[in-house]
Scaffold this active site. Structure first.
Site, mmCIF file in Angstrom:
data_model
loop_
_atom_site.group_PDB
_atom_site.id
_atom_site.type_symbol
_atom_site.label_atom_id
_atom_site.label_comp_id
_atom_site.label_asym_id
_atom_site.label_seq_id
_atom_site.Cartn_x
_atom_site.Cartn_y
_atom_site.Cartn_z
ATOM 1 N N THR A 82 37.096 42.718 44.718
ATOM 2 C CA THR A 82 36.279 42.108 43.656
ATOM 3 C C THR A 82 36.976 40.929 43.021
ATOM 4 O O THR A 82 36.350 39.926 42.682
ATOM 5 C CB THR A 82 35.955 43.156 42.581
ATOM 6 N N THR A 130 40.027 47.323 44.366
ATOM 7 C CA THR A 130 40.509 48.429 43.539
ATOM 8 C C THR A 130 40.348 49.785 44.225
ATOM 9 O O THR A 130 41.104 50.708 43.962
ATOM 10 C CB THR A 130 39.721 48.481 42.222
ATOM 11 N N ASP A 131 39.375 49.902 45.137
ATOM 12 C CA ASP A 131 39.070 51.228 45.689
ATOM 13 C C ASP A 131 40.271 51.893 46.356
ATOM 14 O O ASP A 131 40.472 53.086 46.206
ATOM 15 C CB ASP A 131 37.917 51.138 46.707
ATOM 16 N N LYS A 145 43.022 55.381 40.856
ATOM 17 C CA LYS A 145 41.801 54.854 40.238
ATOM 18 C C LYS A 145 41.003 56.050 39.751
ATOM 19 O O LYS A 145 40.564 56.885 40.546
ATOM 20 C CB LYS A 145 41.000 54.048 41.258
HETATM 21 N N1 DAS Z 1 34.820 47.471 47.121
HETATM 22 C C1 DAS Z 1 35.837 47.282 46.148
HETATM 23 C C2 DAS Z 1 37.158 47.073 46.860
HETATM 24 O O1 DAS Z 1 37.288 46.095 47.597
HETATM 25 C C3 DAS Z 1 35.668 46.114 45.252
HETATM 26 C C4 DAS Z 1 36.758 46.142 44.221
HETATM 27 O O2 DAS Z 1 36.650 46.949 43.316
HETATM 28 O O3 DAS Z 1 37.694 45.378 44.315
HETATM 29 O O4 DAS Z 1 38.013 47.911 46.628
#
Ligand code: DAS
Length: 444
Positions: A105, A181-182, A260
């Site tokens: 993101t 972030t995932d 997370k």
């Molecule tokens: N889909 C998520 C990722 O790429 C987007 C994010 O939160 O950065 O981990």
């Protein structure tokens, strides 16, 4: 630009007949009144019964197709395109830093084709949309991947570890990795094991909102991560994200102890079974944890970049069929990390099957799906039976970190060293004891 129109069917034909497209300024006449505005792109999945105009006053309106009597071109426009400009570094003697972008993101923008968000910003784009970075360091940038982190694999971890080892070996004072972030916690753990004795901080950073949204946390996270990587007195691998929903306080988490914990909040990341390593607040770094490795203390900076992907992370669930473990054995899996119930338990039906696969050479380790606290296999007979068949408890280690560590162990070392290394505290993955301040709720 064609794909950005997002128009189709009768609506697209109407635009083509009048030789107009997204970005043009037009006059639209309906039975009731006239509108003057810019045709804006629509995402393909939106309804095709409306033409969307941005009026001169800035508001958007949708005009129903069956109400349109005529469209007249007033001014041909090409939609604004984004062009990154090289940063102007404020002074020559700034320390050297690098941003290595992997996607996510933080490097994304709204995609008008779908209405969703897609990786779109290069590391250079990030540099030009966050000019403050040029006040902190002389920043180079490299796009290593441009992917959502749910698609990262062990081979991406290997490529990233080697790239970062190169930059640090060339004398870069600070390293920032922009990441989705995932799975950022997994990658942070992977780099914590792969890069031994890194002399400078490597700070992974993501964002929960893309940079083109008002509530974006992208630039504040990026600036904080860059400053931390350049100024922190400690070294090692860390994750920096919001420590609270507002922008003032960021938390710097050890790469092997971070998870997370919320799907969308900007303070989604928490240190588990340990406090954050540091807080970054109003431009200053407040170190919290003692005995962090010091920056630039001469020691051998080594890389162990390999990971074996024949490792499974299995969350045990009520009435789980133990045959699943035999399937993994048949598929050539070499290691399993179990997320057991409570202190580290699974149903008694599974114990005989675990005994068989361990005897056939599969490593099996136990963590807890409670997330907080530590496994203890000596309290109940179930746990003692698991110890008896060779399941190894991993204290308070995060299950995701255990999965990464086992993949790393099997990727770099002979099998006869795996048990010892898994039980050794290499990168703060074990906390000797879980302290809770008086009255503190766990997970705060
Ligand atoms: N889909 C998520 C990722 O790429 C987007 C994010 O939160 O950065 O981990």
């Amino acid at each position: 630009m064609e794909k950005l129109d997002g128009y189709s069917g009768a609506l697209k034909r109407l635009l083509e007949e009048n030789n107009v497209r997204a970005g043009d300024v037009v006059k639209v006449v309906t039975g009731e009144r006239e509108y003057v505005g810019t045709i804006i792109p629509r995402y393909e999945y939106a309804s095709q019964d409306f033409l969307t105009l941005k009026l001169l006053n800035g508001y958007n309106i949708g005009i129903s197709l069956d109400k349109i009597l005529s469209i007249t071109l007033i001014e041909k426009h090409s939609p604004p395109s984004f062009k990154s400009t090289p940063p102007e570094f404020k002074s020559k003697n700034l320390p050297k830093a690098v941003i290595v972008s992997t996607g996510g993101t933080i490097a994304s923008r709204v995609d008008y084709r779908t209405g969703g968000v897609r990786p779109a910003l290069s590391a250079f784009d990030l540099l030009s949309v966050v000019p403050e970075l040029a006040e902190i360091a002389k920043v180079d940038a490299e796009v290593l991947f441009s992917m959502y982190s749910e698609n990262m694999t062990q081979s991406n971890w290997t490529i990233l570890a080697k790239k970062l080892h190169d930059y640090v070996s060339k004398g870069y004072e600070g390293v920032v990795v922009t990441h989705g972030t995932d799975t950022m916690g997994y990658t942070a753990a992977a780099l914590s094991f792969a890069l031994k004795n890194t002399p400078v901080p490597i700070v992974l950073v993501g964002s929960q909102r893309s940079s083109d949204r008002p509530s974006s946390d992208a630039s504040s996270n990026l600036i904080s991560a860059m400053r931390t990587s350049i100024e922190a007195p400690f070294s090692g691998v860390y994750v920096l994200m919001h420590g609270w929903v507002s922008d003032e306080r960021m938390e710097v988490h050890l790469g092997t102890k971070v998870r997370k914990m919320h799907t969308s909040r900007r303070d989604a990341f928490k240190s588990i079974n340990i406090k954050p390593a540091a807080i970054y607040e109003n431009g200053r770094i407040h170190v919290i944890l003692d005995n962090l490795p010091k920056r630039k203390v001469p020691s051998s900076f080594e890389i162990f970049p390999n990971f074996d992907d024949r490792v499974a992370l299995i969350k045990f669930y009520p009435n789980m069929d133990p045959e699943i473990f035999l399937y993994l054995l048949d598929r050539g899996y070499r290691g399993i990390v179990l997320e057991g119930f409570g202190l580290g338990h699974v149903s008694s039906r599974a114990i005989s099957v675990l005994k068989k696969i361990i005897r056939d050479g599969v490593f099996v380790f136990m963590t807890s799906q409670c997330i907080f606290g530590r496994v203890r296999l000596t309290v109940y007979d179930t746990g003692r039976d698991l110890l008896e068949v060779g399941v190894i408890p991993l204290e308070d280690m995060l299950s995701e970190t255990a999965f990464v560590k086992l993949s790393w162990c099997l990727g770099n070392f002979e099998e006869d060293r795996v048990l010892d290394i898994m039980k050794a505290n290499i990168a703060y993955e074990f906390s000797s004891r879980t302290f809770l301040e008086e009255g503190e709720r766990f997970g705060d």
